[in-house]
Design a protein around this motif. Structure first.
Motif, PDB file in Angstrom:
ATOM      1  N   LEU A 161       0.828  -1.200   0.000  1.00  0.00           N
ATOM      2  CA  LEU A 161       0.000   0.000   0.000  1.00  0.00           C
ATOM      3  C   LEU A 161       0.865   1.254   0.000  1.00  0.00           C
ATOM      4  N   GLY A 162       1.970   1.229   0.745  1.00  0.00           N
ATOM      5  CA  GLY A 162       2.888   2.363   0.785  1.00  0.00           C
ATOM      6  C   GLY A 162       3.489   2.662  -0.573  1.00  0.00           C
ATOM      7  N   ARG A 163       3.844   1.603  -1.314  1.00  0.00           N
ATOM      8  CA  ARG A 163       4.407   1.788  -2.662  1.00  0.00           C
ATOM      9  C   ARG A 163       3.377   2.479  -3.557  1.00  0.00           C
ATOM     10  N   ILE A 164       2.129   2.039  -3.472  1.00  0.00           N
ATOM     11  CA  ILE A 164       1.065   2.639  -4.286  1.00  0.00           C
ATOM     12  C   ILE A 164       0.844   4.090  -3.875  1.00  0.00           C
ATOM     13  N   ARG A 165       0.807   4.351  -2.578  1.00  0.00           N
ATOM     14  CA  ARG A 165       0.609   5.729  -2.102  1.00  0.00           C
ATOM     15  C   ARG A 165       1.752   6.638  -2.523  1.00  0.00           C
ATOM     16  N   ASN A 166       2.988   6.132  -2.511  1.00  0.00           N
ATOM     17  CA  ASN A 166       4.120   6.930  -2.983  1.00  0.00           C
ATOM     18  C   ASN A 166       3.961   7.268  -4.458  1.00  0.00           C
ATOM     19  N   ASP A 167       3.535   6.285  -5.250  1.00  0.00           N
ATOM     20  CA  ASP A 167       3.276   6.548  -6.667  1.00  0.00           C
ATOM     21  C   ASP A 167       2.208   7.629  -6.822  1.00  0.00           C
ATOM     22  N   LEU A 168       1.130   7.513  -6.036  1.00  0.00           N
ATOM     23  CA  LEU A 168       0.043   8.494  -6.121  1.00  0.00           C
ATOM     24  C   LEU A 168       0.511   9.886  -5.723  1.00  0.00           C
ATOM     25  N   ASP A 169       1.354   9.985  -4.693  1.00  0.00           N
ATOM     26  CA  ASP A 169       1.897  11.284  -4.284  1.00  0.00           C
ATOM     27  C   ASP A 169       2.724  11.912  -5.404  1.00  0.00           C
ATOM     28  N   ARG A 170       3.573  11.108  -6.053  1.00  0.00           N
ATOM     29  CA  ARG A 170       4.388  11.624  -7.163  1.00  0.00           C
ATOM     30  C   ARG A 170       3.500  12.061  -8.330  1.00  0.00           C
ATOM     31  N   MET A 171       2.492  11.266  -8.621  1.00  0.00           N
ATOM     32  CA  MET A 171       1.600  11.604  -9.722  1.00  0.00           C
ATOM     33  C   MET A 171       0.819  12.880  -9.421  1.00  0.00           C
ATOM     34  N   ALA A 200       3.018  15.867  -9.812  1.00  0.00           N
ATOM     35  CA  ALA A 200       3.336  16.125 -11.218  1.00  0.00           C
ATOM     36  C   ALA A 200       2.099  16.481 -12.042  1.00  0.00           C
ATOM     37  N   GLY A 201       0.921  16.329 -11.451  1.00  0.00           N
ATOM     38  CA  GLY A 201      -0.308  16.617 -12.184  1.00  0.00           C
ATOM     39  C   GLY A 201      -0.604  15.584 -13.254  1.00  0.00           C
ATOM     40  N   THR A 202      -0.322  14.319 -12.940  1.00  0.00           N
ATOM     41  CA  THR A 202      -0.558  13.265 -13.916  1.00  0.00           C
ATOM     42  C   THR A 202      -1.533  12.222 -13.376  1.00  0.00           C
ATOM     43  N   VAL A 203      -2.181  11.551 -14.299  1.00  0.00           N
ATOM     44  CA  VAL A 203      -3.044  10.415 -13.999  1.00  0.00           C
ATOM     45  C   VAL A 203      -2.747   9.352 -15.056  1.00  0.00           C
ATOM     46  N   VAL A 204      -3.300   8.176 -14.848  1.00  0.00           N
ATOM     47  CA  VAL A 204      -3.157   7.118 -15.835  1.00  0.00           C
ATOM     48  C   VAL A 204      -4.479   6.958 -16.562  1.00  0.00           C
ATOM     49  N   ARG A 205      -4.411   6.998 -17.874  1.00  0.00           N
ATOM     50  CA  ARG A 205      -5.577   6.677 -18.689  1.00  0.00           C
ATOM     51  C   ARG A 205      -5.298   5.320 -19.312  1.00  0.00           C
ATOM     52  N   GLY A 206      -6.335   4.604 -19.606  1.00  0.00           N
ATOM     53  CA  GLY A 206      -6.121   3.222 -20.026  1.00  0.00           C
ATOM     54  C   GLY A 206      -5.710   2.458 -18.779  1.00  0.00           C
ATOM     55  N   GLU A 207      -4.978   1.414 -18.949  1.00  0.00           N
ATOM     56  CA  GLU A 207      -4.551   0.670 -17.765  1.00  0.00           C
ATOM     57  C   GLU A 207      -3.348  -0.178 -18.082  1.00  0.00           C
ATOM     58  N   SER A 208      -2.581  -0.415 -17.046  1.00  0.00           N
ATOM     59  CA  SER A 208      -1.560  -1.440 -17.159  1.00  0.00           C
ATOM     60  C   SER A 208      -2.262  -2.737 -16.789  1.00  0.00           C
ATOM     61  N   VAL A 268       3.279  -7.841 -16.650  1.00  0.00           N
ATOM     62  CA  VAL A 268       2.647  -6.530 -16.756  1.00  0.00           C
ATOM     63  C   VAL A 268       2.713  -6.088 -18.218  1.00  0.00           C
ATOM     64  N   ASP A 269       1.575  -5.653 -18.728  1.00  0.00           N
ATOM     65  CA  ASP A 269       1.462  -5.224 -20.117  1.00  0.00           C
ATOM     66  C   ASP A 269       1.036  -3.759 -20.138  1.00  0.00           C
ATOM     67  N   LEU A 270       1.895  -2.905 -20.680  1.00  0.00           N
ATOM     68  CA  LEU A 270       1.619  -1.466 -20.734  1.00  0.00           C
ATOM     69  C   LEU A 270       1.073  -1.000 -22.079  1.00  0.00           C
ATOM     70  N   SER A 271       0.671  -1.915 -22.938  1.00  0.00           N
ATOM     71  CA  SER A 271       0.251  -1.519 -24.286  1.00  0.00           C
ATOM     72  C   SER A 271      -0.996  -0.630 -24.289  1.00  0.00           C
ATOM     73  N   ALA A 272      -1.825  -0.684 -23.245  1.00  0.00           N
ATOM     74  CA  ALA A 272      -3.023   0.165 -23.166  1.00  0.00           C
ATOM     75  C   ALA A 272      -2.872   1.249 -22.099  1.00  0.00           C
ATOM     76  N   TYR A 273      -1.656   1.522 -21.683  1.00  0.00           N
ATOM     77  CA  TYR A 273      -1.356   2.445 -20.591  1.00  0.00           C
ATOM     78  C   TYR A 273      -0.926   3.796 -21.156  1.00  0.00           C
ATOM     79  N   GLU A 274      -1.495   4.868 -20.615  1.00  0.00           N
ATOM     80  CA  GLU A 274      -1.061   6.219 -20.982  1.00  0.00           C
ATOM     81  C   GLU A 274      -0.935   7.064 -19.718  1.00  0.00           C
ATOM     82  N   GLN A 275       0.180   7.734 -19.598  1.00  0.00           N
ATOM     83  CA  GLN A 275       0.316   8.731 -18.541  1.00  0.00           C
ATOM     84  C   GLN A 275      -0.165  10.047 -19.142  1.00  0.00           C
TER      85      GLN A 275
END
Length: 135
Positions: free
Chosen positions: A37-47, A50-58, A83-90
């Motif tokens: 959960l901490g790893r995910i929260r750190n990612d969310l804090d950085r995002m 930076a004003g970013t979100v993920v569209r699509g999905e990994s 993990v497949d990032l082909s439908a992932y967009e930052q």
């Protein structure tokens, strides 16, 4: 345990699509313990910063139990997945534009998760992307 991992992944995807408010509106705490959960929260804090979100999905596919210990006081399992990032967009919410992934970013790579069985069920305790290991 695979169902718990899939549920954590689904909730993680929801959180990354919003990248705000510490994963509010998801059920991540039901499926991930402090380290994962901490790893995910750190990612969310950085995002968020930076004003970013993920569209699509990994996507993750071919999740397989690669180790299982049911004899410990707290049963433990290891899952590997691809993990497949082909439908992932930052996406930049400030610039209203897709941010291209780095050219050296593999589009498919292995990841490993450790789960433990608590009284409420299986929970992801660690999640480790292995970007240097293809799948």
């Amino acid at each position: 345990m695979l169902a718990a991992f899939d549920a954590m992944w689904t909730e993680r995807t929801k959180a990354y699509a919003k990248a705000a408010d510490d994963a509010k509106g998801t059920r991540l705490e039901k499926y991930a313990t402090l380290d994962a959960l901490g790893r995910i929260r750190n990612d969310l804090d950085r995002m968020k910063a930076a004003g970013t979100v993920v569209r699509g999905e990994s996507r993750q596919e071919h999740a397989t139990v690669t180790a299982l210990d049911l004899t410990s006081k707290t049963p433990k399992a290891t899952i590997t997945t691809c993990v497949d990032l082909s439908a992932y967009e930052q996406y930049s919410t400030q610039k209203k534009a897709v941010i291209p992934l780095p050219t050296n970013q593999p589009m498919r790579y292995a990841a490993r998760a450790t789960l433990k069985k608590w009284p409420a069920g299986w929970m992801v305790t660690t999640y480790t992307p292995e970007g240097g290991r293809p799948c």
